[in-house]
Design an enzyme around this catalytic site. Sequence first.
Site, PDB file in Angstrom:
ATOM      1  N   ILE A  97      66.722  60.614  67.400  1.00 42.80           N
ATOM      2  CA  ILE A  97      67.134  61.302  66.171  1.00 42.80           C
ATOM      3  C   ILE A  97      66.282  62.541  65.895  1.00 42.80           C
ATOM      4  O   ILE A  97      66.638  63.349  65.048  1.00 42.80           O
ATOM      5  CB  ILE A  97      67.114  60.373  64.939  1.00 42.80           C
ATOM      6  N   SER A  98      65.159  62.688  66.591  1.00 43.89           N
ATOM      7  CA  SER A  98      64.341  63.870  66.371  1.00 43.89           C
ATOM      8  C   SER A  98      63.484  64.128  67.606  1.00 43.89           C
ATOM      9  O   SER A  98      63.096  63.197  68.303  1.00 43.89           O
ATOM     10  CB  SER A  98      63.441  63.689  65.136  1.00 43.89           C
TER      11      SER A  98
END
Length: 329
Positions: A97-98
């Site tokens: 997600i990041s």
Amino acid sequence: MGAHALDKDLDDLALSARTALVREIEASGAWAGDPVWREAFEAVPRHLFVPYYYVGVRGGYERRWGESPDAPAREKWVRGAYADTPLATRLRDGELISSSSQPSLMARMLAELRVEDGDRVLEVGTGTGYNAALLAHRLGDDDLVTTVDLYPDITDAARRHLDAAGYHPLVVTGDGARGVPERAPFDRIIATCTLTSVPSVWVAQCAPGARILTPLATGLLALTVRDAGRAEGRFLDTAAYFVPLRGDGRPEPEPAPLDGIPRRARNHDLFRFLLALTDGGLDPQEAYALWEREGRPTRDRYGVTVHDDAEWAWLDDPEGPYVWPLPGR
């Protein structure tokens, strides 16, 4: 050897690794258009922004950690922090997600942003905070930089990293697709997550003449804002793959069926870029016919126009024969 000596060894290793990374980016030509960015990359310590990260191994990911009790593991962490590669920094249920982007690509994007002294900059996609620190260093004024990310755990960590490195831009927790209206107008907007179309509110939150640089499809789009309702520009010639922007409420596009498309086209980076850019606007067979007829165009022949709530992509000319609406519009 005591802990203090170990820390000094790591600091020395970080400095030499950062110097080597700067030389590597220099050799790539990434900031040739704006060499002032060299100073920022020399000054900002990337390892402070990635206290841990994940590397892909067979069957999943391995965590590298700066506080590991094992000295060789700490050294591996430092060396990896200054490798010219993207680093996975946040996983949720096994999904990335990041991440911290590849430094040479960050340098290319920052140079293409064409920042000038005194510019107010919005970054969409805070990630680790490293890019915001580079911007704050370049501008010499924390208050000129605003960065926004959807998840509180990401923004909380970024604030800690930025504080440790001595930078204090405004870090906002929110939906980047909505911009940050209370900090507008902006002279520059840079996104570090990929989109399917450009939010019209970004254009509205920009001053006339502002520049927006964002990943879109699998390319980098550079728009010039004409006024509060209109922006236009072309893609750079480079490929760019980023984590998608989350929270904008737009469903991720379903892959289109590629029946009848030759394998050499299906596997070609430039055709896959065109597929992403035309999803919902042209069917794959139409896209393939265009791609072959026009000599397999490179990314920099394509562009995008945003006009109020309408948005369309084009090949060569915004008023030419090849124009189609962007996905999500």
